[in-house]
Design an enzyme around this catalytic site. Structure first.
Site, PDB file in Angstrom:
ATOM      1  N   ARG A   1      68.821  19.707  -8.082  1.00  0.00           N
ATOM      2  CA  ARG A   1      68.407  20.741  -7.501  1.00  0.00           C
ATOM      3  C   ARG A   1      69.251  21.885  -7.745  1.00  0.00           C
ATOM      4  O   ARG A   1      70.363  22.059  -8.356  1.00  0.00           O
ATOM      5  CB  ARG A   1      68.521  20.629  -6.009  1.00  0.00           C
ATOM      6  CG  ARG A   1      70.053  20.598  -5.423  1.00  0.00           C
ATOM      7  CD  ARG A   1      70.674  21.770  -5.139  1.00  0.00           C
ATOM      8  NE  ARG A   1      71.733  21.409  -4.273  1.00  0.00           N
ATOM      9  CZ  ARG A   1      73.022  22.046  -4.242  1.00  0.00           C
ATOM     10  NH1 ARG A   1      73.039  23.204  -4.799  1.00  0.00           N
ATOM     11  NH2 ARG A   1      73.829  21.904  -3.599  1.00  0.00           N
TER      12      ARG A   1
ATOM     13  N   GLU B   1      69.888  26.832   3.747  1.00  0.00           N
ATOM     14  CA  GLU B   1      71.221  27.338   3.495  1.00  0.00           C
ATOM     15  C   GLU B   1      71.123  28.641   2.500  1.00  0.00           C
ATOM     16  O   GLU B   1      71.446  29.539   2.899  1.00  0.00           O
ATOM     17  CB  GLU B   1      72.280  26.300   2.667  1.00  0.00           C
ATOM     18  CG  GLU B   1      73.695  26.863   2.683  1.00  0.00           C
ATOM     19  CD  GLU B   1      74.555  25.965   2.053  1.00  0.00           C
ATOM     20  OE1 GLU B   1      75.329  26.163   1.181  1.00  0.00           O
ATOM     21  OE2 GLU B   1      74.448  24.760   2.846  1.00  0.00           O
TER      22      GLU B   1
ATOM     23  N   ARG C   1      65.852  26.670  -2.113  1.00  0.00           N
ATOM     24  CA  ARG C   1      66.461  25.344  -3.053  1.00  0.00           C
ATOM     25  C   ARG C   1      65.625  24.472  -3.778  1.00  0.00           C
ATOM     26  O   ARG C   1      64.661  24.218  -3.319  1.00  0.00           O
ATOM     27  CB  ARG C   1      67.027  24.401  -2.061  1.00  0.00           C
ATOM     28  CG  ARG C   1      68.528  24.823  -1.360  1.00  0.00           C
ATOM     29  CD  ARG C   1      69.792  24.723  -2.164  1.00  0.00           C
ATOM     30  NE  ARG C   1      70.901  25.203  -1.783  1.00  0.00           N
ATOM     31  CZ  ARG C   1      71.513  24.141  -0.917  1.00  0.00           C
ATOM     32  NH1 ARG C   1      71.454  23.121  -0.853  1.00  0.00           N
ATOM     33  NH2 ARG C   1      72.790  24.957  -0.673  1.00  0.00           N
TER      34      ARG C   1
ATOM     35  N   CYS D   1      77.244  29.678   0.234  1.00  0.00           N
ATOM     36  CA  CYS D   1      78.442  28.863   0.238  1.00  0.00           C
ATOM     37  C   CYS D   1      79.197  29.014  -1.014  1.00  0.00           C
ATOM     38  O   CYS D   1      78.448  28.710  -2.247  1.00  0.00           O
ATOM     39  CB  CYS D   1      78.235  27.385   0.273  1.00  0.00           C
ATOM     40  SG  CYS D   1      79.690  26.373   0.695  1.00  0.00           S
TER      41      CYS D   1
ATOM     42  N   THR E   1      80.915  26.975  -2.654  1.00  0.00           N
ATOM     43  CA  THR E   1      80.841  25.816  -3.433  1.00  0.00           C
ATOM     44  C   THR E   1      79.717  25.745  -4.398  1.00  0.00           C
ATOM     45  O   THR E   1      79.821  24.926  -5.401  1.00  0.00           O
ATOM     46  CB  THR E   1      80.853  24.471  -2.650  1.00  0.00           C
ATOM     47  OG1 THR E   1      79.712  24.293  -1.803  1.00  0.00           O
ATOM     48  CG2 THR E   1      81.868  24.474  -1.664  1.00  0.00           C
TER      49      THR E   1
ATOM     50  N   ARG F   1      73.061  20.700  -8.706  1.00  0.00           N
ATOM     51  CA  ARG F   1      73.774  19.643  -8.336  1.00  0.00           C
ATOM     52  C   ARG F   1      72.839  18.354  -8.735  1.00  0.00           C
ATOM     53  O   ARG F   1      71.738  18.525  -8.091  1.00  0.00           O
ATOM     54  CB  ARG F   1      73.870  19.448  -6.719  1.00  0.00           C
ATOM     55  CG  ARG F   1      74.379  18.348  -6.223  1.00  0.00           C
ATOM     56  CD  ARG F   1      74.653  18.308  -4.526  1.00  0.00           C
ATOM     57  NE  ARG F   1      75.239  17.081  -4.094  1.00  0.00           N
ATOM     58  CZ  ARG F   1      74.553  16.167  -3.417  1.00  0.00           C
ATOM     59  NH1 ARG F   1      73.332  16.185  -3.502  1.00  0.00           N
ATOM     60  NH2 ARG F   1      75.029  15.126  -3.124  1.00  0.00           N
TER      61      ARG F   1
ATOM     62  N   ARG G   1      78.794  11.334  -1.128  1.00  0.00           N
ATOM     63  CA  ARG G   1      78.065  11.421   0.354  1.00  0.00           C
ATOM     64  C   ARG G   1      77.312  10.583   0.749  1.00  0.00           C
ATOM     65  O   ARG G   1      77.024   9.470  -0.108  1.00  0.00           O
ATOM     66  CB  ARG G   1      77.120  12.869   0.219  1.00  0.00           C
ATOM     67  CG  ARG G   1      77.794  14.006  -0.384  1.00  0.00           C
ATOM     68  CD  ARG G   1      76.438  15.205  -0.318  1.00  0.00           C
ATOM     69  NE  ARG G   1      77.202  16.379  -0.840  1.00  0.00           N
ATOM     70  CZ  ARG G   1      76.480  17.549  -1.005  1.00  0.00           C
ATOM     71  NH1 ARG G   1      75.174  17.588  -0.396  1.00  0.00           N
ATOM     72  NH2 ARG G   1      77.179  18.639  -1.160  1.00  0.00           N
TER      73      ARG G   1
ATOM     74  N   GLU H   1      75.130  15.549   2.893  1.00  0.00           N
ATOM     75  CA  GLU H   1      76.518  15.885   3.119  1.00  0.00           C
ATOM     76  C   GLU H   1      77.042  15.865   4.895  1.00  0.00           C
ATOM     77  O   GLU H   1      76.176  15.675   5.831  1.00  0.00           O
ATOM     78  CB  GLU H   1      76.752  17.497   2.942  1.00  0.00           C
ATOM     79  CG  GLU H   1      78.049  18.166   2.995  1.00  0.00           C
ATOM     80  CD  GLU H   1      78.043  19.434   2.437  1.00  0.00           C
ATOM     81  OE1 GLU H   1      79.212  20.142   2.297  1.00  0.00           O
ATOM     82  OE2 GLU H   1      77.090  20.054   2.334  1.00  0.00           O
TER      83      GLU H   1
END
Length: 391
Positions: A171, A270, A274, A316, A318, A325, A354, A359
């Site tokens: 993703r 988020e 995505r 975020c 990260t 990812r 994870r 997460e």
């Protein structure tokens, strides 16, 4: 050249084969091109409201007393706090917006979010060391590489005999030009962004064609089915809630899904989008190729925000940079029973472990989601290639 804020920056030049880049996200604002490397900026010059100033001090005092291993706790010292506490971004975000999730959740790994794109510059004295720590040495003077998807054919099937890997997923996150991040999104923004995304989805073809379903009109049974199948995100993540990322729920949120459930796009979770490709087994090359081609098709309609130093900008820190990812859900009958040892091995290869529900979850059956940890300072192809270390 150092700039006081990203809102003062000049128009970005177009780049061949890439969407126009811009860091200022508010509709109607002047696009930007560059942010000074490290050191922060003075912010907008707006005063912090007295009631918010009191909350900022209260939050920091609470953080000081907490037992926490978060990067927020590690890098927000009293000296750094005193430098940042009176700054406000052009969109009106304060230090409280940045740190509130980590303060409320001392078990956070990172603990900070960017309420708007300017926050990365205005609060650089906090973001820069956190980014460097998480992304394994990406310094304030470093520049993220240009977009490079790489050669799909070089990525092998990670488990051709099907002994260990249940499924593979790749993703990336994208922020759409013209919209702020979640804490600054109004209900009108969410609804308009959803319409923009739907228009882009309607133009997808081939394996990427499918149907969009809005959470606002989805039946509870359908929603539960999608969540149980690990296709759909759900409300209730306390880290996002504390970061003010779940306002006006479920307005403007939804999922686009192709008939085979191998390509999907989350809207309004988020990040703005995505973009996800997944399927059973370990054929990483085919899964990655499908995601990349989906992104390229969406780019024909939508303009995604990319910063020349930090790559693709996300809520975020990260996820900055590639935002990619690549993960496998893998059965580990022996080492899976010793999580500490598993995480130690994963850390040696810049991998992240994870649980079965994503997460902040645990493993329900000895299976784990293992993915690349680093997203910034390497190319998209390099990030995905980290997943080959699993095999």
């Amino acid at each position: 050249k150092e700039f006081a804020s990203m809102s003062q920056l000049p128009q970005c030049p177009p780049r061949p084969n890439e969407p126009q880049i811009c860091c200022k996200l508010q509709p109607g604002e002047q696009p930007c091109c560059e942010m000074g490397p490290g050191g922060g900026s003075a912010g907008s010059g707006k005063p912090v409201p007295p009631d918010v100033k009191a909350k900022i001090e209260e939050a920091f005092q609470k953080l000081e007393k907490q037992e926490s291993k978060s990067l927020l706790k590690k890098y927000l010292t009293r000296d750094v706090f005193n430098k940042l506490k009176d700054r406000v971004t052009p969109d009106g975000s304060t230090l409280l917006d940045v740190i509130q999730s980590g303060v409320e959740n001392p078990d956070s790994g990172v603990g900070i979010y960017a309420p708007d794109a300017d926050a990365y510059s205005v609060y650089a004295e906090l973001f820069d060391p956190v980014i460097s720590d998480y992304h394994i040495g990406f310094k304030p003077t470093d520049t993220h590489p240009n977009l490079e998807w790489g050669d799909f054919s070089t990525l092998k099937d990670l488990d051709p005999d099907g002994k260990y890997i249940k499924s593979t997923r790749v993703r990336c996150g994208r922020s759409i030009k013209g919209y702020p991040f979640n804490p600054r999104m109004t209900m009108e923004y969410y609804l308009q962004m959803e319409k923009d995304a739907q228009q882009a989805f309607s133009k997808l073809d081939g394996v990427h064609a499918g149907k969009y379903e809005s959470l606002a009109s989805m039946t509870p049974d359908r929603q539960k089915k999608l969540i149980d199948d690990h296709f759909l995100f759900k409300e209730g993540d306390r880290f996002l809630q504390a970061g003010k990322a779940c306002q006006f729920w479920p307005k403007g949120r939804g999922i686009f899904l192709n008939p085979t459930n191998t390509f999907m796009v989350w809207v309004g979770e988020e990040d703005h989008l995505r973009i996800i490709s997944m399927q059973m087994g370990g054929d990483l090359g085919a899964i990655y190729k499908r995601m990349v081609e989906g992104v390229q098709k969406l780019e024909k309609t939508l303009t995604f925000v990319r910063h020349p130093r930090l790559g693709y900008i996300t809520f975020c820190p990260t996820n900055l940079g590639t935002t990619v990812r690549a993960s496998v859900m893998i059965k580990l009958p022996k080492i899976g029973g010793d999580l500490d040892s598993l995480e130690a091995i994963a850390n040696r290869y810049d991998l992240q472990v994870r649980g079965t529900a994503g997460e902040h979850s645990v493993s329900a059956d000895g299976s784990y989601d293992i993915s690349n940890k680093r997203r910034l300072g390497l190319t998209e192809y390099q990030a995905v290639s980290k997943c080959t270390k699993v095999s």
